[in-house]
Design an enzyme around this catalytic site. Structure first.
Site, PDB file in Angstrom:
ATOM      1  N   ASN A  10      -0.703   8.089  -4.949  1.00 44.48           N
ATOM      2  CA  ASN A  10      -0.852   9.409  -4.335  1.00 44.48           C
ATOM      3  C   ASN A  10      -0.278  10.432  -5.313  1.00 44.48           C
ATOM      4  O   ASN A  10       0.939  10.580  -5.416  1.00 44.48           O
ATOM      5  CB  ASN A  10      -0.087   9.447  -2.998  1.00 44.48           C
ATOM      6  CG  ASN A  10      -0.151  10.823  -2.356  1.00 44.48           C
ATOM      7  OD1 ASN A  10      -0.948  11.665  -2.755  1.00 44.48           O
ATOM      8  ND2 ASN A  10       0.686  11.043  -1.355  1.00 44.48           N
ATOM      9  N   LYS A  12      -0.493  13.541  -5.123  1.00 43.85           N
ATOM     10  CA  LYS A  12      -0.127  14.785  -4.418  1.00 43.85           C
ATOM     11  C   LYS A  12      -0.645  16.002  -5.201  1.00 43.85           C
ATOM     12  O   LYS A  12      -1.679  15.912  -5.851  1.00 43.85           O
ATOM     13  CB  LYS A  12       1.388  14.869  -4.206  1.00 43.85           C
ATOM     14  CG  LYS A  12       1.974  13.580  -3.616  1.00 43.85           C
ATOM     15  CD  LYS A  12       3.354  13.771  -3.077  1.00 43.85           C
ATOM     16  CE  LYS A  12       3.940  12.422  -2.731  1.00 43.85           C
ATOM     17  NZ  LYS A  12       5.133  12.496  -1.918  1.00 43.85           N
ATOM     18  N   HIS A  95      -0.876  11.762   6.044  1.00 46.64           N
ATOM     19  CA  HIS A  95       0.360  11.666   5.241  1.00 46.64           C
ATOM     20  C   HIS A  95       1.439  12.505   5.923  1.00 46.64           C
ATOM     21  O   HIS A  95       1.150  13.552   6.510  1.00 46.64           O
ATOM     22  CB  HIS A  95       0.090  12.176   3.819  1.00 46.64           C
ATOM     23  CG  HIS A  95       1.220  11.853   2.891  1.00 46.64           C
ATOM     24  ND1 HIS A  95       2.369  12.606   2.841  1.00 46.64           N
ATOM     25  CD2 HIS A  95       1.388  10.847   1.992  1.00 46.64           C
ATOM     26  CE1 HIS A  95       3.192  12.078   1.945  1.00 46.64           C
ATOM     27  NE2 HIS A  95       2.622  11.003   1.425  1.00 46.64           N
ATOM     28  N   GLU A  97       3.485  14.515   4.833  1.00 49.54           N
ATOM     29  CA  GLU A  97       3.537  15.918   4.383  1.00 49.54           C
ATOM     30  C   GLU A  97       2.466  16.751   5.103  1.00 49.54           C
ATOM     31  O   GLU A  97       2.689  17.916   5.414  1.00 49.54           O
ATOM     32  CB  GLU A  97       3.386  15.981   2.858  1.00 49.54           C
ATOM     33  CG  GLU A  97       4.641  15.448   2.164  1.00 49.54           C
ATOM     34  CD  GLU A  97       4.419  14.770   0.828  1.00 49.54           C
ATOM     35  OE1 GLU A  97       3.364  14.957   0.204  1.00 49.54           O
ATOM     36  OE2 GLU A  97       5.325  14.008   0.404  1.00 49.54           O
ATOM     37  N   GLU A 167       5.081   4.555   5.991  1.00 49.95           N
ATOM     38  CA  GLU A 167       5.881   5.341   5.059  1.00 49.95           C
ATOM     39  C   GLU A 167       7.029   6.022   5.796  1.00 49.95           C
ATOM     40  O   GLU A 167       6.847   7.102   6.379  1.00 49.95           O
ATOM     41  CB  GLU A 167       5.017   6.422   4.410  1.00 49.95           C
ATOM     42  CG  GLU A 167       3.840   5.892   3.632  1.00 49.95           C
ATOM     43  CD  GLU A 167       3.441   6.847   2.521  1.00 49.95           C
ATOM     44  OE1 GLU A 167       3.481   6.433   1.356  1.00 49.95           O
ATOM     45  OE2 GLU A 167       3.116   8.014   2.817  1.00 49.95           O
ATOM     46  N   GLY A 173       9.878  10.219  -1.650  1.00 48.22           N
ATOM     47  CA  GLY A 173      10.315  11.170  -2.673  1.00 48.22           C
ATOM     48  C   GLY A 173      11.821  11.346  -2.724  1.00 48.22           C
ATOM     49  O   GLY A 173      12.318  12.264  -3.367  1.00 48.22           O
ATOM     50  N   SER A 213       9.247   5.716  -2.178  1.00 46.21           N
ATOM     51  CA  SER A 213      10.024   5.439  -3.388  1.00 46.21           C
ATOM     52  C   SER A 213       9.816   4.026  -3.944  1.00 46.21           C
ATOM     53  O   SER A 213      10.748   3.382  -4.420  1.00 46.21           O
ATOM     54  CB  SER A 213      11.511   5.711  -3.151  1.00 46.21           C
ATOM     55  OG  SER A 213      11.709   7.074  -2.834  1.00 46.21           O
TER      56      SER A 213
HETATM   57  C1  PEP Z   1       3.874   9.128  -0.924  1.00 46.97           C
HETATM   58  O1  PEP Z   1       3.631  10.236  -1.333  1.00 46.97           O
HETATM   59  O2  PEP Z   1       3.090   8.628  -0.135  1.00 46.97           O
HETATM   60  C2  PEP Z   1       5.085   8.444  -1.399  1.00 46.97           C
HETATM   61  C3  PEP Z   1       5.372   7.283  -0.890  1.00 46.97           C
HETATM   62  O3  PEP Z   1       5.828   9.088  -2.358  1.00 46.97           O
HETATM   63  P1  PEP Z   1       7.027   8.455  -3.223  1.00 46.97           P
HETATM   64  O4  PEP Z   1       6.536   7.144  -3.761  1.00 46.97           O
HETATM   65  O5  PEP Z   1       7.286   9.459  -4.305  1.00 46.97           O
HETATM   66  O6  PEP Z   1       8.190   8.277  -2.299  1.00 46.97           O
END
Ligand code: PEP
Length: 251
Positions: A10, A12, A95, A97, A167, A173, A213
């Site tokens: 992803n 983003k 997601h 976000e 997630e 993040g 992460s």
């Molecule tokens: C994501 O954006 O779905 C995500 C898991 O980000 P990160 O790996 O940076 O935590």
């Protein structure tokens, strides 16, 4: 039942077009295990250009969002028809976000899932709890209610084709990762719910990815858990070396 392993990136709202092309070309040039599907969820502005770059068969494109509407006066939105017309095969739906900054509700996400299926796009449906919910111990019921809320109008045939990404918001993040045991606990609860609602033939084929992460240092342990079928990777997917190390972390 053997489920496909999936490593989804992803990106983003990162990279300009040239940077995206450079990164995608590096990923396409890597030696990849052929039993892992690689889904690159790039910004919408990049997808057509990336679709024109030849790469290994198992590297495919995903969008990070799509409209629940078919077409018309929805300024700024991207439709399922637009995505399939440029060779996109996956789409991230829900997601955290999008849920947090764009107020996307379980109900709206259910409509997006329907629209995605009507265009033969494979949704990567994201779910996950915030830190306060994890701390008060209601994380499993929270995630199952997100799934129930968005899946209620899906047919069993549609559920069979979905990809779920668990997630935990507190791990996205932040550098903080769910432990492999925490991931496994949630993934097995999700699969249990799918079994109860749709039967084991369906629950056994739905890939459940972990996101939050994921990095080269923790991917192998997380991916080794029986109900973890891969990862949705944000930050670490923006670097070809770290994403390739993650891709190579399946046992
Ligand atoms: C994501 O954006 O779905 C995500 C898991 O980000 P990160 O790996 O940076 O935590």
């Amino acid at each position: 039942m053997i489920r496909r392993k999936i490593a989804a990136a992803n990106w983003k709202m990162n990279t300009n077009l040239q940077e995206g092309i450079d990164l995608y070309k590096k990923l396409c040039g890597l030696t990849l295990a052929d039993d892992v599907d690689i889904v690159i969820c790039a910004p919408a502005t990049h997808l057509y250009a990336l679709s024109q770059i030849a790469g290994p068969e198992q590297v495919v494109l995903g969008a990070q969002n799509m409209s629940n509407e078919e077409s018309g006066a929805f300024t700024g939105e991207v439709s399922g028809r637009m995505l399939t017309s440029i060779g996109v095969t996956y789409v991230v739906i829900g997601h955290s976000e999008r849920r947090a900054y764009f107020a996307e509700s379980d109900e709206l996400l259910g409509l997006k899932l329907k629209t995605a299926f009507s265009h033969n796009l494979v949704p990567i449906f994201c779910c996950g709890e915030a830190l306060d919910i994890r701390k008060n111990g209601t994380h499993v019921s929270h995630v199952i209610s997100q799934i129930k809320g968005s899946f209620k109008n899906l047919s069993p045939d549609e559920v069979e084709k979905i990809v779920i990404a668990y997630e935990p918001i507190w791990a996205i993040g932040t550098g903080e990762t769910a432990s492999p045991e925490q991931a496994q606990e949630m993934h097995s609860e999700i699969r249990k719910h799918l079994t109860e609602a749709y039967g084991s033939t369906i629950s056994n084929v739905v890939p459940i990815l972990y996101g939050g992460s994921v990095k080269p240092a923790n991917a192998r342990e997380i991916f080794s858990k029986p109900d973890v079928d891969g990862g949705l990777v944000g930050g670490a997917s923006l670097n070809a070396d770290s994403f390739s190390a993650i891709i190579n972390s399946f046992n």
